[in-house]
Design a protein around this motif. Structure first.
Motif, PDB file in Angstrom:
ATOM      1  N   CYS A  86       0.843  -1.189   0.000  1.00 22.51           N
ATOM      2  CA  CYS A  86       0.000   0.000   0.000  1.00 22.51           C
ATOM      3  C   CYS A  86       0.882   1.245   0.000  1.00 22.51           C
ATOM      4  O   CYS A  86       1.584   1.519   0.983  1.00 22.51           O
ATOM      5  CB  CYS A  86      -0.913  -0.003   1.220  1.00 22.51           C
ATOM      6  SG  CYS A  86      -1.935  -1.497   1.352  1.00 22.51           S
ATOM      7  N   ALA A 128      -0.387   4.461  -1.002  1.00 24.20           N
ATOM      8  CA  ALA A 128      -1.178   5.660  -0.731  1.00 24.20           C
ATOM      9  C   ALA A 128      -2.643   5.257  -0.660  1.00 24.20           C
ATOM     10  O   ALA A 128      -3.007   4.104  -0.906  1.00 24.20           O
ATOM     11  CB  ALA A 128      -0.954   6.699  -1.828  1.00 24.20           C
ATOM     12  N   GLU A 129      -3.499   6.232  -0.330  1.00 24.30           N
ATOM     13  CA  GLU A 129      -4.936   5.987  -0.237  1.00 24.30           C
ATOM     14  C   GLU A 129      -5.670   6.321  -1.535  1.00 24.30           C
ATOM     15  O   GLU A 129      -6.853   6.033  -1.671  1.00 24.30           O
ATOM     16  CB  GLU A 129      -5.528   6.823   0.903  1.00 24.30           C
ATOM     17  CG  GLU A 129      -5.002   6.448   2.286  1.00 24.30           C
ATOM     18  CD  GLU A 129      -5.461   5.058   2.721  1.00 24.30           C
ATOM     19  OE1 GLU A 129      -6.523   4.611   2.255  1.00 24.30           O
ATOM     20  OE2 GLU A 129      -4.740   4.427   3.527  1.00 24.30           O
ATOM     21  N   ARG A 142      -4.863   7.657  -6.034  1.00 26.73           N
ATOM     22  CA  ARG A 142      -3.907   8.016  -7.081  1.00 26.73           C
ATOM     23  C   ARG A 142      -3.371   9.418  -6.787  1.00 26.73           C
ATOM     24  O   ARG A 142      -4.071  10.284  -6.278  1.00 26.73           O
ATOM     25  CB  ARG A 142      -4.608   7.970  -8.440  1.00 26.73           C
ATOM     26  CG  ARG A 142      -3.671   8.062  -9.633  1.00 26.73           C
ATOM     27  CD  ARG A 142      -4.379   7.732 -10.938  1.00 26.73           C
ATOM     28  NE  ARG A 142      -4.736   6.329 -10.977  1.00 26.73           N
ATOM     29  CZ  ARG A 142      -5.997   5.879 -10.903  1.00 26.73           C
ATOM     30  NH1 ARG A 142      -7.001   6.721 -10.823  1.00 26.73           N
ATOM     31  NH2 ARG A 142      -6.234   4.587 -10.929  1.00 26.73           N
ATOM     32  N   ARG A 143      -2.099   9.652  -7.113  1.00 26.05           N
ATOM     33  CA  ARG A 143      -1.457  10.921  -6.758  1.00 26.05           C
ATOM     34  C   ARG A 143      -0.446  11.297  -7.826  1.00 26.05           C
ATOM     35  O   ARG A 143      -0.252  10.558  -8.806  1.00 26.05           O
ATOM     36  CB  ARG A 143      -0.764  10.781  -5.394  1.00 26.05           C
ATOM     37  CG  ARG A 143       0.217   9.606  -5.353  1.00 26.05           C
ATOM     38  CD  ARG A 143       0.774   9.338  -3.971  1.00 26.05           C
ATOM     39  NE  ARG A 143       1.679   8.192  -3.983  1.00 26.05           N
ATOM     40  CZ  ARG A 143       2.466   7.847  -2.975  1.00 26.05           C
ATOM     41  NH1 ARG A 143       2.461   8.560  -1.859  1.00 26.05           N
ATOM     42  NH2 ARG A 143       3.249   6.792  -3.061  1.00 26.05           N
ATOM     43  N   GLU A 200       0.073   5.327  -9.008  1.00 30.65           N
ATOM     44  CA  GLU A 200      -0.848   4.347  -8.448  1.00 30.65           C
ATOM     45  C   GLU A 200      -0.692   4.184  -6.937  1.00 30.65           C
ATOM     46  O   GLU A 200       0.410   4.314  -6.395  1.00 30.65           O
ATOM     47  CB  GLU A 200      -0.685   3.008  -9.150  1.00 30.65           C
ATOM     48  CG  GLU A 200      -0.982   3.080 -10.642  1.00 30.65           C
ATOM     49  CD  GLU A 200      -2.309   3.757 -10.928  1.00 30.65           C
ATOM     50  OE1 GLU A 200      -3.357   3.110 -10.790  1.00 30.65           O
ATOM     51  OE2 GLU A 200      -2.313   4.947 -11.289  1.00 30.65           O
ATOM     52  N   PRO A 201      -1.785   3.843  -6.231  1.00 29.56           N
ATOM     53  CA  PRO A 201      -1.735   3.725  -4.772  1.00 29.56           C
ATOM     54  C   PRO A 201      -1.216   2.389  -4.262  1.00 29.56           C
ATOM     55  O   PRO A 201      -1.057   2.205  -3.055  1.00 29.56           O
ATOM     56  CB  PRO A 201      -3.192   3.924  -4.360  1.00 29.56           C
ATOM     57  CG  PRO A 201      -3.981   3.430  -5.531  1.00 29.56           C
ATOM     58  CD  PRO A 201      -3.169   3.784  -6.751  1.00 29.56           C
ATOM     59  N   PRO A 205      -9.171   1.963  -1.495  1.00 27.18           N
ATOM     60  CA  PRO A 205      -9.376   3.038  -2.466  1.00 27.18           C
ATOM     61  C   PRO A 205     -10.244   2.557  -3.627  1.00 27.18           C
ATOM     62  O   PRO A 205     -10.017   1.484  -4.190  1.00 27.18           O
ATOM     63  CB  PRO A 205      -7.952   3.363  -2.928  1.00 27.18           C
ATOM     64  CG  PRO A 205      -7.077   2.951  -1.787  1.00 27.18           C
ATOM     65  CD  PRO A 205      -7.736   1.744  -1.193  1.00 27.18           C
TER      66      PRO A 205
END
Length: 338
Positions: free
Chosen positions: A242, A244-245, A247-248, A270-271, A317
């Motif tokens: 994991c 991230a929570e 997409r960034r 991608e998370p 997510p």
């Protein structure tokens, strides 16, 4: 697209007579071969390194058979969906149960890694492939328009952009499923790995995500500090880390370094990232690059993705895409020899 283009060559023909092409990108530092079948990353060569950095084959029948996932762009929903069904907006959708007769893996026969994409655009340093997925195929709703763009964007850097739109609410979760061995050896033994992840999705029977998320601290899955891999001796790897929570903005999340000194850095929006140790890889005895026969632990699969089985776990997510929205993934692989 003109067949006289020296960067485009016939690769083979499918059983139904459809021709597959190989498109080669080259900027003098990196050479990458992409197939119109599956949008597969078939070969990756770094200047000064005498071997391919990814596993692949020159045999079309092998890609259409036992090596269907190797290097492919897998969607519309990569990884597993438990019980082969999911609910969306009050309706239950059922998919092909191609894993153990119970679960859906890599979208079944509807997977985009099993399709011939349209070659829309090409230069020496980029290729754009397109695909339309019809409403209801494989049980997935929505007519979905997919574009995949591979480009050499800087010395030693391959970038993949995937965009998707839909005319009905649906699930979208794409991942490139390349296997990496930076040394050109029989296994990835002595490769070193770091992953910028503090948590992982706990896998259960059938390697499905259970819905539980745990800290990597004190587990065999803590790669926050570089660790040397020992295939067959390490804990089994087939799980999502994991990142991230949601997409960034693209950022570096992983580094893989071979004993030869070849290094790969992964940057993604991608998370999550799935790592698979290829302990159970099935290649049908396929002969790959350099005449090698691919076998267990031949290479490490690294798949930037949304968290797996998100349709079954409300706390994960969301992978739902609705009309008027655009799914947009960017993943970059940066190679260097240290």
């Amino acid at each position: 697209m003109a067949t006289t283009d020296p960067g485009i060559a016939p690769f083979g023909t499918l059983a139904d007579g459809t021709d597959v092409q190989k498109v080669t990108l080259n900027d003098g530092t990196l050479s990458v071969a992409i197939l119109t079948f599956g949008a597969i990353v078939q070969d990756v060569r770094l200047a000064g390194v005498p071997h391919s950095l990814t596993i692949g084959t020159e045999d079309m029948a092998t890609y259409a058979g036992p090596m269907a996932s190797a290097g492919g762009l897998i969607g519309p929903v990569v990884n597993r969906i438990s019980d082969g069904s999911a609910d969306l907006d009050g309706k239950t959708y059922r998919f092909e149960r191609n894993q153990d007769g119970q679960h859906t893996c890599h979208a079944g026969a509807a997977g985009t890694h099993r399709k011939v994409w349209t070659l829309a655009e090409r230069t020496d340093t980029h290729v754009e492939l397109t695909l339309t997925l019809p409403d209801g195929e494989g049980g997935f709703p929505g007519t979905r328009t997919v574009t995949a763009r591979y480009a050499l964007t800087a010395p030693g850097t391959l970038e993949m952009q995937v965009t998707v739109t839909t005319d009905a609410a649906t699930w979208i979760n794409f991942a490139n499923h390349s296997y990496w061995n930076l040394d050109g050896t029989d296994t990835y033994a002595s490769h070193r790995l770091t992953i910028d992840a503090e948590r992982y999705c706990v896998p259960g029977p059938g390697d499905l995500a259970t819905g539980e998320v745990r800290s990597v601290a004190g587990t065999p899955y803590d790669f926050r500090q570089e660790r040397t891999l020992a295939p067959g001796q390490d804990a089994k790897l087939d799980l999502n880390f994991c990142l991230a929570e949601a997409r960034r903005t693209p950022r570096q999340v992983l580094t893989l370094t071979g004993a030869s000194g070849v290094r790969m850095e992964l940057e993604t929006t991608e998370p999550g990232v799935q790592i698979y140790d290829a302990g159970g890889i099935r290649t049908g005895g396929a002969v790959g690059h350099h005449g090698k026969t691919h076998a267990a632990y031949c290479a490490l699969a690294i798949e930037a993705q949304g968290w797996p089985d998100a349709p079954s776990h409300a706390a994960f997510p969301s992978t739902v895409l609705r009309p008027g929205e655009t799914y947009a993934q960017i993943t970059r692989w940066r190679f260097a020899q240290t």
